[in-house]
Write an enzyme that holds these catalytic residues in place. Structure first.
Site, PDB file in Angstrom:
ATOM      1  N   SER A 120      19.260  35.718  18.110  1.00 22.87           N
ATOM      2  CA  SER A 120      18.433  36.901  18.357  1.00 22.87           C
ATOM      3  C   SER A 120      17.008  36.417  18.584  1.00 22.87           C
ATOM      4  CB  SER A 120      18.453  37.840  17.143  1.00 22.87           C
ATOM      5  OG  SER A 120      19.752  38.256  16.861  1.00 22.87           O
TER       6      SER A 120
ATOM      7  N   LYS B 140      19.539  44.114  22.254  1.00 26.08           N
ATOM      8  CA  LYS B 140      19.704  43.716  20.844  1.00 26.08           C
ATOM      9  C   LYS B 140      18.482  44.158  20.027  1.00 26.08           C
ATOM     10  CE  LYS B 140      20.867  41.320  17.113  1.00 26.08           C
ATOM     11  NZ  LYS B 140      21.889  41.745  16.184  1.00 26.08           N
TER      12      LYS B 140
ATOM     13  N   LYS C  86      12.975  40.061  10.804  1.00 29.82           N
ATOM     14  CA  LYS C  86      12.760  39.224  11.994  1.00 29.82           C
ATOM     15  C   LYS C  86      12.974  40.041  13.268  1.00 29.82           C
ATOM     16  CE  LYS C  86      15.425  36.203  14.710  1.00 29.82           C
ATOM     17  NZ  LYS C  86      16.596  35.365  14.901  1.00 29.82           N
TER      18      LYS C  86
END
Ligand code: NDP
Length: 297
Positions: A95, A170, A239
């Site tokens: 990611s 995402k 994050k």
């Protein structure tokens, strides 16, 4: 087709194991030597750096903690780009931000390397079971070439668009998850303070307009059990919210809810909850308000 795999952590190792079980030849590297030894026991060829993986692979998959590490693994002195053959496909399943991916893809293009972003959703459970949702940013022809490989790792494979769009969806998805979880935590506290049982809120709201995936996935399994082991670490959620804020900044898009949710999870991390499931954020509100939600009735 020979596969290379770099980053054999919580997600990468089970993905690589599934590829080996399917009969693929896999060359693997991780900075953690124990992880390499573990995958070698499953039949992989262990390598001592990314370049060695690249030299013996047609398709290379990376599953790494963040964009800085991905960039080092790609362009570092012993990195992938130094040894890739022309026509190699690199699939980054970490990611990371779309801008970082586009930067790597730009360099790759000058070397005749195809660069794909394919972040995942479904956690370690999905990685083990080979049922991950995979969001792929790639040219159509490259997508068709790597689809059989991705089908071993995932259950739902989405070709989102060109390189960078997998990362984009995402971070949009995880922005929504983070905001929904932060909202669920404060809402539950208010409900209990107003005299509602957690079970009552679960039963009624799961059939009403306030329902969310955060409630479905996190309330019964983690919060009502007062057990926050496993799941999706708060550090990772934090994050991903940071990636969304970064993309907002780069694109001049205000994201006030995301900024607030980020600060909520920052308080969770400051309370030492970073490695617990993200739903452990409820403990911060419990402490501040002296209202007990976790454990249910
Ligand atoms: P981990 O930290 O468990 O795994 C990453 C692995 O990469 C570790 O073994 C790490 O070794 C290794 N590594 C670090 N630096 C290098 C390097 N320079 N070269 C080679 N290997 C290196 O992370 P996860 O598996 O949990 O996550 C991987 C990616 O997937 C992340 O981007 C994450 O955001 C994403 N993701 C994770 C999910 C989850 O539930 N865990 C769900 C969905 C997406 P060491 O530990 O020794 O540093």
């Amino acid at each position: 087709m020979k596969i290379g795999f770099i980053g054999l952590g919580a997600m990468g190792k089970p993905m690589a194991v599934n590829l080996l079980k399917e009969g693929y030849q896999v060359s693997a590297f991780d900075v953690n030597r124990t992880s390499v030894d573990e995958i070698v026991a499953f039949g992989a060829v262990g390598c001592s750096n990314g370049g060695a993986v690249a030299a013996s692979s047609d398709v290379i998959i990376t599953s790494l903690p963040n964009a800085g590490i991905v960039e080092t693994v790609m362009v570092g002195s012993e990195g992938l780009f130094s040894q890739c053959k022309e026509g190699t496909v690199i699939i980054d399943m970490s990611s990371v931000s779309p801008s970082s991916t586009l930067k790597m893809a730009g360099i790759a293009e000058t070397m005749g390397i195809k660069y794909v972003d394919a972040p995942v959703s479904g956690g370690t459970k999905g990685a083990d079971a080979g049922t991950l949702a995979i969001m792929v940013g790639a040219d159509e022809a490259v997508f068709e070439k790597i689809k059989p490989v991705l089908e071993v790792i995932g259950g739902d494979i989405y070709h989102v668009g060109p390189t960078g769009t997998g990362d984009a969806i995402k971070i949009v998805n995880n922005l929504m998850l983070g905001c929904n979880m932060a909202t669920l935590a404060e809402a539950l506290i208010l409900g209990v303070k107003c005299g509602l049982k957690v079970e009552t809120m679960q039963k009624i709201i799961s059939k009403s307009s306030g329902r969310s995936y955060a409630m479905e996935a996190k309330l019964e399994k983690f919060i009502m059990k007062d057990d926050f082991e496993g799941g999706f670490a708060m550090d990772l959620q934090y994050k991903d919210l940071g990636l969304a804020l970064e993309a907002g900044k780069e694109n001049n898009i205000p994201l006030p809810m995301t900024a607030l949710a980020t600060q909520v999870f920052e308080s969770g991390r400051a309370s030492g909850l970073g490695r617990e499931d993200m739903s452990a954020i409820i403990k911060v509100w419990e402490k501040i308000t002296n209202v007990r939600v976790a454990g249910g009735e």
